[in-house]
Structure formats: C-alpha cells, structure tokens
Motif scaffolding. Structure first.
Motif, mmCIF file in Angstrom:
data_model
loop_
_atom_site.group_PDB
_atom_site.id
_atom_site.type_symbol
_atom_site.label_atom_id
_atom_site.label_comp_id
_atom_site.label_asym_id
_atom_site.label_seq_id
_atom_site.Cartn_x
_atom_site.Cartn_y
_atom_site.Cartn_z
ATOM 1 N N VAL A 259 -17.105 21.468 -58.104
ATOM 2 C CA VAL A 259 -15.651 22.309 -58.418
ATOM 3 C C VAL A 259 -15.288 21.971 -57.355
ATOM 4 O O VAL A 259 -15.205 20.929 -56.472
ATOM 5 C CB VAL A 259 -16.743 23.369 -56.937
ATOM 6 C CG1 VAL A 259 -15.937 24.388 -57.148
ATOM 7 C CG2 VAL A 259 -17.827 23.775 -57.670
ATOM 8 N N SER A 260 -13.769 21.547 -57.697
ATOM 9 C CA SER A 260 -12.564 21.021 -57.079
ATOM 10 C C SER A 260 -12.127 22.140 -55.646
ATOM 11 O O SER A 260 -11.854 22.587 -55.945
ATOM 12 C CB SER A 260 -11.740 21.081 -58.279
ATOM 13 O OG SER A 260 -9.910 20.482 -57.170
ATOM 14 N N ILE A 261 -12.270 21.427 -55.023
ATOM 15 C CA ILE A 261 -11.592 22.285 -53.545
ATOM 16 C C ILE A 261 -10.226 22.063 -53.586
ATOM 17 O O ILE A 261 -9.805 23.595 -53.134
ATOM 18 C CB ILE A 261 -12.594 21.445 -52.559
ATOM 19 C CG1 ILE A 261 -13.345 21.218 -51.668
ATOM 20 C CG2 ILE A 261 -11.751 21.686 -51.236
ATOM 21 C CD1 ILE A 261 -14.070 20.147 -50.904
ATOM 22 N N GLU B 233 -9.195 24.810 -56.134
ATOM 23 C CA GLU B 233 -9.330 26.806 -54.830
ATOM 24 C C GLU B 233 -8.745 26.606 -54.671
ATOM 25 O O GLU B 233 -8.253 27.400 -53.569
ATOM 26 C CB GLU B 233 -11.136 26.244 -54.635
ATOM 27 C CG GLU B 233 -11.702 26.149 -56.355
ATOM 28 C CD GLU B 233 -12.973 27.750 -56.245
ATOM 29 O OE1 GLU B 233 -12.975 28.458 -54.586
ATOM 30 O OE2 GLU B 233 -13.524 27.654 -57.116
ATOM 31 N N THR B 234 -8.121 25.519 -53.579
ATOM 32 C CA THR B 234 -7.048 25.426 -52.773
ATOM 33 C C THR B 234 -5.777 26.235 -52.813
ATOM 34 O O THR B 234 -5.190 26.901 -53.227
ATOM 35 C CB THR B 234 -6.851 24.433 -51.967
ATOM 36 O OG1 THR B 234 -8.297 23.948 -51.394
ATOM 37 C CG2 THR B 234 -6.172 24.741 -50.336
ATOM 38 N N THR C 242 -8.851 30.960 -53.559
ATOM 39 C CA THR C 242 -9.620 31.167 -53.895
ATOM 40 C C THR C 242 -11.023 30.550 -52.580
ATOM 41 O O THR C 242 -12.090 30.742 -52.782
ATOM 42 C CB THR C 242 -10.105 30.753 -55.116
ATOM 43 O OG1 THR C 242 -10.784 30.312 -55.477
ATOM 44 C CG2 THR C 242 -9.376 31.760 -55.877
ATOM 45 N N MET C 243 -10.610 30.021 -51.560
ATOM 46 C CA MET C 243 -11.812 28.650 -51.046
ATOM 47 C C MET C 243 -11.042 30.290 -49.974
ATOM 48 O O MET C 243 -10.486 30.971 -49.204
ATOM 49 C CB MET C 243 -10.898 28.408 -49.917
ATOM 50 C CG MET C 243 -10.743 27.279 -51.304
ATOM 51 S SD MET C 243 -12.028 25.991 -51.506
ATOM 52 C CE MET C 243 -12.912 24.966 -49.992
ATOM 53 N N THR D 286 -16.086 27.236 -51.802
ATOM 54 C CA THR D 286 -15.225 27.703 -52.890
ATOM 55 C C THR D 286 -15.838 28.539 -53.683
ATOM 56 O O THR D 286 -16.938 29.595 -53.459
ATOM 57 C CB THR D 286 -15.366 27.166 -54.341
ATOM 58 O OG1 THR D 286 -16.741 26.135 -54.105
ATOM 59 C CG2 THR D 286 -14.659 24.859 -53.585
ATOM 60 N N SER D 287 -15.095 30.014 -54.549
ATOM 61 C CA SER D 287 -15.522 31.110 -55.008
ATOM 62 C C SER D 287 -16.697 30.773 -55.639
ATOM 63 O O SER D 287 -17.321 31.953 -55.695
ATOM 64 C CB SER D 287 -14.450 31.441 -56.093
ATOM 65 O OG SER D 287 -14.044 30.492 -56.843
ATOM 66 N N GLN E 2 -19.383 20.294 -54.089
ATOM 67 C CA GLN E 2 -17.552 20.342 -53.572
ATOM 68 C C GLN E 2 -17.105 19.174 -53.563
ATOM 69 O O GLN E 2 -17.254 18.646 -52.667
ATOM 70 C CB GLN E 2 -17.205 21.737 -52.884
ATOM 71 C CG GLN E 2 -17.817 23.157 -52.719
ATOM 72 C CD GLN E 2 -17.342 23.947 -51.697
ATOM 73 O OE1 GLN E 2 -18.167 25.355 -51.993
ATOM 74 N NE2 GLN E 2 -17.533 23.581 -50.812
ATOM 75 N N TYR F 253 -13.294 17.006 -53.234
ATOM 76 C CA TYR F 253 -11.273 16.471 -53.433
ATOM 77 C C TYR F 253 -11.145 15.383 -54.388
ATOM 78 O O TYR F 253 -10.249 15.574 -54.887
ATOM 79 C CB TYR F 253 -11.049 16.134 -52.221
ATOM 80 C CG TYR F 253 -10.640 16.993 -51.168
ATOM 81 C CD1 TYR F 253 -9.746 18.244 -50.889
ATOM 82 C CD2 TYR F 253 -11.987 17.116 -50.247
ATOM 83 C CE1 TYR F 253 -9.976 18.873 -50.065
ATOM 84 C CE2 TYR F 253 -11.942 18.181 -49.069
ATOM 85 C CZ TYR F 253 -10.611 18.828 -49.019
ATOM 86 O OH TYR F 253 -10.445 20.052 -47.589
#
Length: 828
Positions: free
Chosen positions: A486-488, A491-492, A496-497, A502-503, A695, A697
């Motif tokens: 999951v890409s932080i 989501e940022t 949705t963080m 993350t969601s 999770q 970056y």
C-alpha cells in the motif's frame, strides 16, 4: 608462550602450571604448585591464585610443566577448587580458537564461557538466596559466620569474606555454599525464566467403575449440583481429549473455581501442575507419532546423504514448512547413537514452544541454557552436560561454551539472525560460525536452518562447501500469505490516511476483528517519538553522553537515550529560543499503540518491545494473552518476527517498510528481506491463508517486489553482483578497528596514526578512519578503520598477526594514553 628455565630439585619434583585468568591480558600466567598439591593438579581444574598486589582470582589450569618462568618469580597457587576438571581439553582448544579468530584475549573468552559462580574473584559480590529455606544448625562454623554477616550486610565481596574469616582460602567454603544454593552472585541475580504452567484435572480412578460413578452423581445432584455439572463436563471432554485443563473444565461446565476446589479436596478430582508450551502446536505432535510429509521425508534422506560428504548442511525452508519436525528426527537418530546434540536458537524466550515440544519427545534428557537462568542453575546445567546427563541442550549463543564431551550434531535454527553475533563485550563472536568450529573439534555435523539464509551460508552452499537441502512447501499444504503493498504517498494524496494507518490496513484490521481473528503490527522502532523538535529554531534535545537525539517515551514522560540509558525531563519550552512550539517527529511502537486505541476503542491492544518485556514474566504474560485470545492486536518491534506461531493470527501489518530499506548499510537489502519475510511468515500458519500489508513510500522498491514474490534467489544474485563490485563479504573478509577516546581531537590523531601504520602493510586494503553513524557513545568518541581482505589473496591469520603487532606497537606509544582499540572480526 613464556620462556622457561628448568628448576632442579634433588629430592622432589617441582611443578608449574600455566593458567587462564578471567582478565584481558595478552599472555597466560605461570604459578608454582605446592608440593603437597602435585598429585591434585590437572588441566581444566580451577585454582585460586593471587594476581597483582593482593587480588585473588579463580583461574583455569591450561598446562602443567616443570619449567619456571625466566622473567618473573612464580607465586604459589593458593587452593585447588575441583576434584576433577570442569573444563575439557576440547573447550580449551575452542577458547584458543575463539581468542585467535576474534582477536581478543583468552581471559575474555573465559569470562564469556564460565558462569560467574565458577570464576569467583576478590571483587565478586555475594548475596543470600532469600528464596531458599535451609537449616542453619547444619552449617559449619565458617559457613555460619558468612551467612550471619550477609544477614547484617546484604552484600559482601569475596575480599570482605577473606577479612571476616581471617584466611585467604575462602573459595572452597563459598563453593560449598553455592552448591547448597544458599548464596548467589549479586550481579547474576536476574529474573528467572519460568515456563508457563497450567493445572490439569483427572478423575480419581475409583470412579472409572460405573457403579461408583453413578452413586457419586446421585449424591452430588442432591447436595452440590454445580459440582455434578463439573464431573459431567469432565466425562464429556474426556471422550475427545486426553488432557483436560482446569480452565477448560470451568468454561465447559459453567461451575466456578470453588466447585473444582471442593471436588479436589474430596479427592474426586486429582490436580496436577504441568509446564506447557506457550505457543501453538498440534495435539498430534504431543506424541512421537507425527508423520513427515513426502517432501519432508525426501529432504531428511537428502540431509543424511549430504552428511556423508559434508560436515555442514544448510536447510533452506519456507516459513512453516516443518523444519522443526526434521530436526526432531535427526536428534532422535543422534541420541540413539549415544551422542549429544546442541540446538541453538537466537532468542530463547520467544521459542518456548520448541523447548516444550522437544521435552515431549526427549523428556529429562534435554537441558536449557541461557542468560535468563540464574547463576546456580547455569552451573547445574554445566555439570550435567559435563557428566553427559543431557543428551540434548537447547540454548542461546553462550551455550557453544558448554563442556560437551561427545557432541554429534549442532542445529543452528534461524541461522541468519543477528542475535547470534555478540557485539559487546569481547569476545565479539558469531555463535553460528563458532559452532561450526566447535563441531569440527568433536567430529560432529552441523545443520543450519532458515527460511531466509544469510548470504554467506547460501554462498557456501552454492560453491559446495556446505550441503544444501530446500523445503519449498508449507507443512500440511497451507498457502503462503497473500502480500499487498500500500502506497503511503497515494493515500496521503487522497487524504485517506488515519494517523499512520492506510485505509486498506485499517479495513483489514477491522475485518479480522469482526472474524474474531488476531492482528500483528510491526514497527521497528520503540518509544513514542524518536525526535522532539522546535518548530521555530529546529532545536532537538540530544544525549549528554552520546551523539544521538533523545527518544520520547510516553510511559515515563521522559526523553531516553537508547545507547547509554540517560533520561531527562521532556521540555515544555525550547531551551534554545524560548518557543513553546515543540513537536514530535516520527513514531515508535508506543505511539502506534496509543493512536490505534483511539481509532479502535473496543480492540484489546498490547505492545511487545524491549520496554514492555523488562519486568518479571512480562514477555510470557504477553504470549499467554495472545494465545488465549485476550489480545486482538499486538504491536511490536522485531521481537514479533522471531518464533511466534499462533493459529488465529491472520493479518500482519508492516507500518513503515522504508525504515528498514533506507538504512545506510551494505546489508540493508538482505536484512530488510529477511525481516519482512519473517514477519510475513507469522500470518496464516494453520488452515487459514494469512494476509500481509506492507505500507511504504516506495511501492516499486526491488526488495518489496522480491518479498511479494518470495524470490530469495533473485535477491541473492542481485546483491551478490553488488557485493563483488564493492568488495564486501562473502568475497572479502572485513576486520573493523574501533578507536575510542574521550577527546575528539586525540581520537582523530590516534586513528590516523594506526591507519597509516596499517597502510604500510596492507595499502589500499585499509579504509578510513571515519566516524561511524553514531560517533560518540558513553562519552567516548569513536573512529573506525576498516580492513578488507580478498578471501584468496592473503592469509587471514597472517593479516591478524600484523594487525595485533600494529595495535601492540600503538599501545607502547605515548599517543595511546587513554585510548581503547577494539578489533571486530566479521563485524556484521
């Protein structure tokens, strides 16, 4: 060796012994044997000797001869402590190898090897064992004096006891008090590791008779219906399982603990306390009838064949592939042949299920040895190994120093673990590598096991130095966990963080909780926040002793240094500019736990890191609660990656993979893969496929892709190319020299001098000196010199001899005053 001159006596033979003292001195010292002790001295026995002006030490005899030292007058040994040697010839050979290979002193190896109770010295502090009842009237006069003195003053040194009794020969008296378990060594009294115990219930055999049972029911139903319910529940449970615990019976019957107690007092029920596994194992494993899968059987045969040609075999098996069952079969074979087995584990406290599982197969023939045992217990294990009473020894890295006399097999489980390497104090040895030499002394075999082998071991297997066996399937056909990245960043952007989650991760956690399943969240940093920073002037509080920023711990409300233990109050106002705008940067396990509690108020959350596992039985309690489903979410550091095996853990969340991947170390990618793969392996170890969420970056990072595909070989070949190009292991050997001094300018000059002298011998093989990542620890500034030697270019023993000579030459100069030079062979 010392130069000796022969002492001539016309009427009797004068003996001299060379001894190993528990001190960092370059040479063994020689002592004269009083004539009346001539027949009692033997290599491997302990003797009491005076070294220096007045200090007494326990030393080990390493050789006996008739030559006196030429350069000094030999003092007499004061006392012989043992009736027979407590250190074997093989051990002395092993100590010699460790001291030479890892460039330390024999006395430092002795210190690491022997339990403290076997190496008493003048400054050793003695205390009474408060938990032991003994008959004071049975004590001898001098023993009684010591005990009485310890009642008045809780702690005495050996020197104090010498003054108290007015004699030098106090060691034999103290030895007897140790053996009687009346005294302890102060610094060695740590919380004893206790295996988890549970109360089991059995029905009194007289009620196996149906008439007696019918009569019992009639009485209980009239007088104590709750007790009748408990007996009925017992009979129901006994149809399906052999062992019934008290808790199971209470839950099944609805009767309280008072009813069970009454039935026990009436001798209708018989209770028994048993030590049981803290972690899950199948009931079928509880007897010796488990069946190996077809692949396991093939691998076992393959390992046997490899052992014909090779002394070391690497078992590369995916997580939950059943490596332990293969170990058990090999241990059985070794015991049947009459030889001993050493089973090394990186972390004893987290692998208690291995201890209990092995005890079910091998009973009292298995011993456990690690630092959580107190000193008297370690001495007891030492003696039992020496007497060949233990056929199997399970232990952490220090167990390589035990006095084996018939070792046949060494198993190194999770051989890639950095826990096998001792960093401080000397000897800075790697137990995996030391175990291979130990096995060589005993003509034994070594099995290295891991789901993610170290590159050195895998390289040795690929060049056929080691044998190789590979398990590619999980036991019972269970699938490897599904891994999702999951890409932080994404989501940022989408907002949705939720805090650090993350969601996608939050959704999976909530679904697991709905399904009554458990979650493990991994964040490889303890504390609340690693950095406190002023928004206005960027001031950051730093440790007064070390070159690191202080970590905020919410539990104590203080800033902590993780290197020296320094603490200070958390400032409310910036000491530099007076601003009140201070903010926390980054996050550790404490903050993850805190914020998760706000997001999921109904979830039962626990934390497992160094801070929560310091106190008595705290680690065991966490594992108990996780097994008994009293914990829904466990947040932890790398401790959660080692040995946890729970059937209901289905979701693993890695909060921030980048903290591993971006570390400035040539092993960063290898360690990241190992850590991520091991943490992922905790999920879905039974009949349910687990799910792992990473999770990050940088979702496109090569190592993350290799973890998703479980492609260890691709990682290995890619990293090997880089290591060869940049001259790193396994193609090169590394020796680091850490030069330490309290003055940064002096340490700089000292390191430059050492490096220039080394360059005269090794040229461009010398790199540095450079400040390491943490350039000051405990008020000592550090400069590191790295030496890289191609494996086939120069004899490593010759290179070490030159390095030793240069260090000795340095220590004879005025420049070396106040400095410490620490060699570290194979530092990573």
């Amino acid at each position: 060796m010392l130069e000796f001159a022969e002492v001539q006596h016309t009427d009797r033979k004068t003996l001299f012994v060379e001894v190993v003292l528990p001190l960092a001195i370059a040479k063994n010292y020689t002592y004269r044997v009083p004539y009346e002790m001539n027949n009692a001295v033997a290599v491997g026995k302990r003797v009491v000797v005076q070294f220096g002006k007045s200090k007494l030490y326990t030393a080990i005899i390493s050789s006996i001869g008739t030559l006196a030292p030429e350069k000094y007058e030999a003092k007499y040994i004061i006392e012989i402590l043992d009736d027979r040697p407590i250190v074997t010839d093989g051990q002395l050979q092993f100590w010699k190898w460790v001291s030479e290979y890892y460039m330390c002193y024999a006395g430092e190896v002795m210190n690491a090897a022997l339990p403290s109770a076997l190496k008493l010295a003048s400054e050793t502090r003695i205390i009474l064992n408060k938990n032991f009842e003994f008959d004071r009237s049975a004590l001898h006069d001098k023993e009684f004096l010591i005990v009485e003195a310890l009642n008045i003053q809780p702690e005495l040194t050996v020197s104090d006891i010498i003054k108290l009794l007015g004699q030098k020969t106090v060691m034999p008296i103290l030895k007897l008090l140790f053996e009687k378990n009346i005294i302890h060594i102060s610094e060695e009294v740590s919380e004893r590791y206790k295996p988890r115990s549970r109360t089991f219930i059995t029905l009194n055999p007289i009620y196996h008779d149906q008439e007696n049972l019918k009569e019992l029911f009639e009485i209980l139903e009239k007088r104590a219906p709750k007790q009748a319910d408990a007996v009925l529940a017992y009979i129901k449970l006994s149809r399906h399982q052999k062992s019934i615990s008290k808790n199971e019976l209470i839950e099944e019957s609805g009767a309280g603990a008072a009813s069970i107690k009454s039935l026990t007092e009436k001798e209708i029920f018989i209770t028994e306390e048993k030590n049981i596994s803290r972690l899950y194992y199948d009931e079928e494993d509880a007897n010796n009838s488990f069946e190996l899968s077809e692949q396991q059987q093939d691998i076992l045969s393959h390992i046997r064949n490899e052992f014909i040609e090779k002394d070391v075999v690497l078992l590369h098996g995916v997580t939950a592939s059943g490596k332990t069952q293969i170990y058990i079969r090999l241990i059985e074979e070794m015991i049947n042949s009459g030889r001993q087995v050493l089973y090394l584990l990186p972390e004893i406290a987290l692998t208690t299920h291995i201890i209990e599982r092995l005890r079910m197969y091998f009973g009292v023939n298995i011993g456990v040895y690690h630092s959580r045992f107190n000193d008297n217990e370690r001495v007891e294990v030492w003696q039992k190994v020496l007497n060949n009473e233990y056929k199997v020894v399970l232990g952490a890295r220090s167990s390589v120093f035990l006095p084996f006399n018939n070792l046949g097999l060494v198993i190194v489980d999770e051989e890639h673990e950095t826990s096998y390497k001792q960093f401080d104090p000397a000897p800075r040895y790697n137990a995996r590598d030391a175990a291979i030499f130990l096995a060589n002394i005993h003509k034994a075999k070594v099995l290295l096991g891991s789901a993610t082998p170290s590159f050195e071991s895998y390289y040795n297997a690929r060049i056929h130095k080691y044998g190789l066996a590979e398990l590619t399937e999980r036991y019972g056909g269970v699938k490897l966990p599904e891994i999702e990245v999951v890409s932080i960043v994404e989501e940022t952007k989408r907002k949705t963080m939720q805090s650090h989650f993350t969601s996608v991760l939050m959704g999976e956690i909530k679904q697991a909780l709905l399904n009554k399943e458990q979650v493990i969240l991994f964040q490889n940093r303890r504390g609340y926040a690693p950095v406190l920073m002023c928004k206005i002037c960027a001031y950051t509080p730093k440790c007064i002793n070390c070159d690191v920023s202080l970590t905020y711990h919410k539990s104590s409300g203080k800033l902590h240094c993780h290197y020296c233990g320094y603490k200070e109050e958390c400032p409310q106002i910036c000491p530099a500019c007076g601003s009140t705008h201070l903010e926390y940067k980054g996050f550790g396990t404490e903050k993850v736990e805190d914020e998760l509690a706000l997001l999921l108020p109904d979830a039962r959350i626990a934390r497992m890191d160094l801070d929560t596992t310091r106190s008595r039985n705290s680690l065991q309690n966490i594992l108990n609660d996780l097994e008994e489903k009293k914990i829904d979410i466990l947040v932890g550091t790398q401790m959660v990656a080692k040995g946890l095996d729970f059937s209901d853990v289905t979701v693993i969340g890695i909060i921030n993979a980048d903290s591993l991947l971006k570390f400035p170390d040539y092993r960063a990618n290898e360690r990241s893969f190992q850590m991520l793969a091991q943490v992922s392996g905790r999920a879905g170890r039974r009949d349910k496929q687990g799910k792992v969420l990473i999770q990050t970056y940088d979702p496109g990072h090569r190592v993350i892709k290799q973890v998703i595909e479980n492609d260890y070989k691709d990682l290995y070949f890619t990293e090997m190319e880089e290591r060869k190009s940049f001259k790193y292991p396994p193609f090169y050997r590394i020796i680091n020299l850490d030069v330490k001094h309290k003055d940064p300018d002096i340490v700089n000059n000292q390191a430059i001098w050492l490096a220039s002298e080394l360059r005269k011998h090794f040229g461009d093989k010398v790199i540095g000196p450079e400040f390491p990542l943490i350039s000051r620890i405990r008020n000592y500034y550090i400069k590191t010199i790295m030496l890289k030697f191609e494996k086939d270019s120069i004899s490593i023993n010759k290179a070490k001899a030159i390095v030793r000579d240069v260090i000795t030459q340095f220590q004879t100069t005025k420049l070396s005053k106040g400095s410490i030079v620490q060699p570290d062979v194979d530092p990573y």
